[in-house]
Design a protein around this motif. Structure first.
Motif: not given
Length: 124
Positions: A9-12, A88-90, A120-121
């Protein structure tokens, strides 16, 4: 014991810390049935292991959650990888304070970690 999963995912860190407040836990993780109450940075949840107090803490690049009354001292962190990194991801990292445990409990932790990954995804 340690358990890991990587959410694509692309969470900051900022987005994760702002959007994932205690009252939102059940919306992010299917293993958490409901949040019974929440006040500030702690509350009670009902999850696949029963009812527990949970504490939320902002950490560098993510969040840490702990179950202080859990007999296994279960804790998990959600750490964002930089968006410009090769992967990238969590990262979901879950720990308990035992080096061995019953296979069915280990399986339930693996499910919990995978539920966080999929949640999260969906969110990010």
């Amino acid at each position: 014991m340690e358990f890991f999963a990587k959410a694509a995912c692309h969470l900051t860190p900022e987005t994760l810390q702002q959007r994932l407040s205690g009252p939102e836990l059940a919306a992010w993780c299917p293993s958490i049935d409901r949040v019974l109450w929440w006040d500030g940075e702690q509350g009670d949840i009902y999850c696949l292991w029963g009812q527990f107090r949970v504490r939320r803490e902002c950490i560098r690049d993510g969040l840490r959650f702990t179950l202080p009354g859990c007999p296994n001292a279960l804790a998990w962190t959600l750490t964002c990888e930089p968006a410009d990194s090769a992967n990238p991801g969590v990262l979901v990292h879950c720990t308990i304070n035992r080096s061995e445990h019953e296979p069915d409990f280990i399986e339930s932790i693996e499910l919990f970690v995978d539920d966080w990954r999929s949640g999260l995804e969906r969110q990010g």
